[in-house]
Write an enzyme that holds these catalytic residues in place. Sequence first.
Site, PDB file in Angstrom:
ATOM      1  N   ARG A  61     104.449  50.267 123.290  1.00  0.00           N
ATOM      2  CA  ARG A  61     103.287  50.850 123.979  1.00  0.00           C
ATOM      3  C   ARG A  61     103.420  50.830 125.496  1.00  0.00           C
ATOM      4  NH1 ARG A  61      99.339  47.435 120.386  1.00  0.00           N
ATOM      5  NH2 ARG A  61     101.230  46.227 120.527  1.00  0.00           N
ATOM      6  N   LYS A 173     109.308  39.894 108.198  1.00  0.00           N
ATOM      7  CA  LYS A 173     108.268  39.147 107.510  1.00  0.00           C
ATOM      8  C   LYS A 173     107.086  38.931 108.449  1.00  0.00           C
ATOM      9  CE  LYS A 173     108.341  34.562 107.347  1.00  0.00           C
ATOM     10  NZ  LYS A 173     107.969  33.846 108.578  1.00  0.00           N
ATOM     11  N   HIS A 203     115.282  36.329 107.477  1.00  0.00           N
ATOM     12  CA  HIS A 203     116.421  35.979 108.337  1.00  0.00           C
ATOM     13  C   HIS A 203     117.198  34.769 107.829  1.00  0.00           C
ATOM     14  CE1 HIS A 203     113.824  32.897 110.169  1.00  0.00           C
ATOM     15  NE2 HIS A 203     114.914  32.378 110.657  1.00  0.00           N
ATOM     16  N   LYS A 207     121.910  33.462 107.446  1.00  0.00           N
ATOM     17  CA  LYS A 207     122.578  32.213 107.826  1.00  0.00           C
ATOM     18  C   LYS A 207     123.798  32.012 106.933  1.00  0.00           C
ATOM     19  CE  LYS A 207     118.183  29.996 109.105  1.00  0.00           C
ATOM     20  NZ  LYS A 207     118.202  29.867 110.552  1.00  0.00           N
ATOM     21  N   GLU A 241     111.197  21.096 110.359  1.00  0.00           N
ATOM     22  CA  GLU A 241     111.394  21.531 111.743  1.00  0.00           C
ATOM     23  C   GLU A 241     110.821  20.478 112.684  1.00  0.00           C
ATOM     24  OE1 GLU A 241     110.965  26.002 112.361  1.00  0.00           O
ATOM     25  OE2 GLU A 241     109.325  25.532 111.004  1.00  0.00           O
ATOM     26  N   ASP A 260     104.008  31.051 105.757  1.00  0.00           N
ATOM     27  CA  ASP A 260     105.048  31.276 106.756  1.00  0.00           C
ATOM     28  C   ASP A 260     106.446  31.010 106.208  1.00  0.00           C
ATOM     29  OD1 ASP A 260     106.004  31.837 109.363  1.00  0.00           O
ATOM     30  OD2 ASP A 260     106.013  29.705 109.897  1.00  0.00           O
ATOM     31  N   HIS A 265     111.503  32.139 102.869  1.00  0.00           N
ATOM     32  CA  HIS A 265     112.698  31.326 103.109  1.00  0.00           C
ATOM     33  C   HIS A 265     112.954  30.290 102.005  1.00  0.00           C
ATOM     34  CE1 HIS A 265     112.220  33.276 106.845  1.00  0.00           C
ATOM     35  NE2 HIS A 265     111.498  32.373 107.470  1.00  0.00           N
ATOM     36  N   LYS A 362     106.248  21.441 110.075  1.00  0.00           N
ATOM     37  CA  LYS A 362     106.522  21.485 111.513  1.00  0.00           C
ATOM     38  C   LYS A 362     106.277  20.093 112.099  1.00  0.00           C
ATOM     39  CE  LYS A 362     105.952  26.341 112.486  1.00  0.00           C
ATOM     40  NZ  LYS A 362     107.372  26.683 112.662  1.00  0.00           N
TER      41      LYS A 362
HETATM   42  C1  BG6 Z   1     110.221  31.882 110.824  1.00  0.00           C
HETATM   43  C2  BG6 Z   1     108.883  31.202 110.852  1.00  0.00           C
HETATM   44  O1  BG6 Z   1     110.261  32.856 109.817  1.00  0.00           O
HETATM   45  O2  BG6 Z   1     111.236  30.911 110.584  1.00  0.00           O
HETATM   46  C3  BG6 Z   1     108.866  30.104 111.906  1.00  0.00           C
HETATM   47  O3  BG6 Z   1     107.873  32.156 111.131  1.00  0.00           O
HETATM   48  C4  BG6 Z   1     110.014  29.151 111.695  1.00  0.00           C
HETATM   49  O4  BG6 Z   1     107.622  29.426 111.880  1.00  0.00           O
HETATM   50  C5  BG6 Z   1     111.332  29.906 111.572  1.00  0.00           C
HETATM   51  O5  BG6 Z   1     110.061  28.269 112.800  1.00  0.00           O
HETATM   52  C6  BG6 Z   1     112.468  28.987 111.190  1.00  0.00           C
HETATM   53  O6  BG6 Z   1     113.670  29.684 111.289  1.00  0.00           O
HETATM   54  P1  BG6 Z   1     114.973  29.005 111.857  1.00  0.00           P
HETATM   55  O7  BG6 Z   1     116.014  30.067 111.775  1.00  0.00           O
HETATM   56  O8  BG6 Z   1     114.654  28.564 113.259  1.00  0.00           O
HETATM   57  O9  BG6 Z   1     115.256  27.847 110.974  1.00  0.00           O
END
Ligand code: BG6
Length: 517
Positions: A61, A173, A203, A207, A241, A260, A265, A362
């Site tokens: 935008r 996502k 994603h 990996k 994390e 999330d 994942h 987290k």
């Molecule tokens: C994302 C989440 O999809 O993956 C985040 O929205 C998370 O909250 C992240 O921190 C973790 O991915 P990675 O590659 O940092 O382990």
Amino acid sequence: MAKADDVDHEAIPHGQQAPACTVVIFGAAGDLTKRLLIPALYNLARTGLLPEKFALVGVDRLEMTDAAFRQHLDAAVRAFAADKHYSQVLDELHWNELLQRISYLPGDFGDPLAYARLGDKLGEVSAAQHNGDSVLFYLAVAARFFGGIVDQLGAAGLVTEAPGRWRRVVVEKPFGHDMASARALNTQLRRSLAEPQIYRMDHFLGKETVQNIMLMRFANSIFEPLWNRDHIDHVQITVAETVGVESRAGFYETTGALRDMVPNHVFQLLALTAMEPPASFSADAIRNEKTKVLNSVHRVDAASDSVRGQYAVGQRDGQLLTGYREEAGVAAGSMTETYVAMKLGVDNWRWSGVPFYLRTGKAMAKRSSEIVIQFKRPPLSLFRDTATEALTPNALVLKLQPDEGAALMFGAKIPGPSISIGQVHMDFHYKDYFQNAPSTGYETLIYDCMIGDATLFQRSDSVIAGWKIVQPLLDHWAEGAADGEPAALANYAAGSEGPAAADALLQDSGRSWKRLV
Ligand code: BG6
């Protein structure tokens, strides 16, 4: 023009340069574009995998000229170049060559005229770069825009395929907010796109160590004979994390740890660990097996088999850590979970009776994503004088990040006159064997979209199978909230291993989580 289902595109073997195309990024002024997508395209250019005939159009935008957009990307890539995921020293030749192929188109995602202008722009760039008519549309935007953008692309005729002209759409996502919205989004996308045109991004699948789970299992003969209910006691999947909510409260407050991380994942890790050997390594053969695993998970009893938690004030390495409710943008009485753990069962011949324990959170003690395959105890008839409990069972630990590798744990005799057993680790570290090419994790995924390999992307049935598992948990928590008694939210100190209540999920059966530290 034919519908995508009818169009057979030439298969490009892996490792060959991707075919001529244009990449269009919606959300070009955002974080994902500068942090991950552009550096990944640059890494592909450096390694000769990006098509020679290539162009990129950024759409957002913000009013910006081509020159200003290039400058913005240039500054970002230079700032990130020193990061270990990138190439350390910027390869000026490849970077400048790529930069010259990048242009920008300002436009509102909801404005049909913007899509007419995009159509013209695609014609212009393909005339200038001779890069044909194939286009990858990358939706690096907030989830609420996915459906609308695809509707507009459809209405403008921009996703119609023909022989020699593919049109694909990458959706980031989260794919839906719950089962109903995921179904609705699938239906909306399918109005304009055929399933093979949709690349649902997770994603984690980019990996190396995640891809290696399948290789480890099916390219070796020592693991698979043991990989079943006869030998495995239970499986633990952890994605811990250290980061808290960071600056993402706006997104996270309405999302939480379950949505999330789990249906995407964590379930990908579950599916790769539990799937049957595929009939071939084709995208659909693999995705069929992964989906079968998710469809075999029996209904989770949310009240007894799940725990949700939220981090409170705590500390790590002597440093004070903020509690979730004190983070910027978080409501003072927020009931959003930042941790979730659950116990699952996979109802099939291989896994019947083997519990799978999953946890993600987290602000935990340590960043660690790993899968623990815990084997059954030996019969022990030889060790009558050694208490059964004192013997730690064998375990195979697949370490996904950050310390990538695997470890096998087994008992060995402690030297000395008496027979006593100690646990030892046989450790494999990726870095000792393989040189890691600089990678953001998006290179493989973007390259696969360009060559048309959907193996690492989620098919609609697997997305729905994932939501089917987590929906009872969402319902249970929502019911509690409707009764004025939000289903218990267990506190845990930031910097700790998670709420004590999560230990109880395993303790009843005499099991325990593998320590994070
Ligand atoms: C994302 C989440 O999809 O993956 C985040 O929205 C998370 O909250 C992240 O921190 C973790 O991915 P990675 O590659 O940092 O382990």
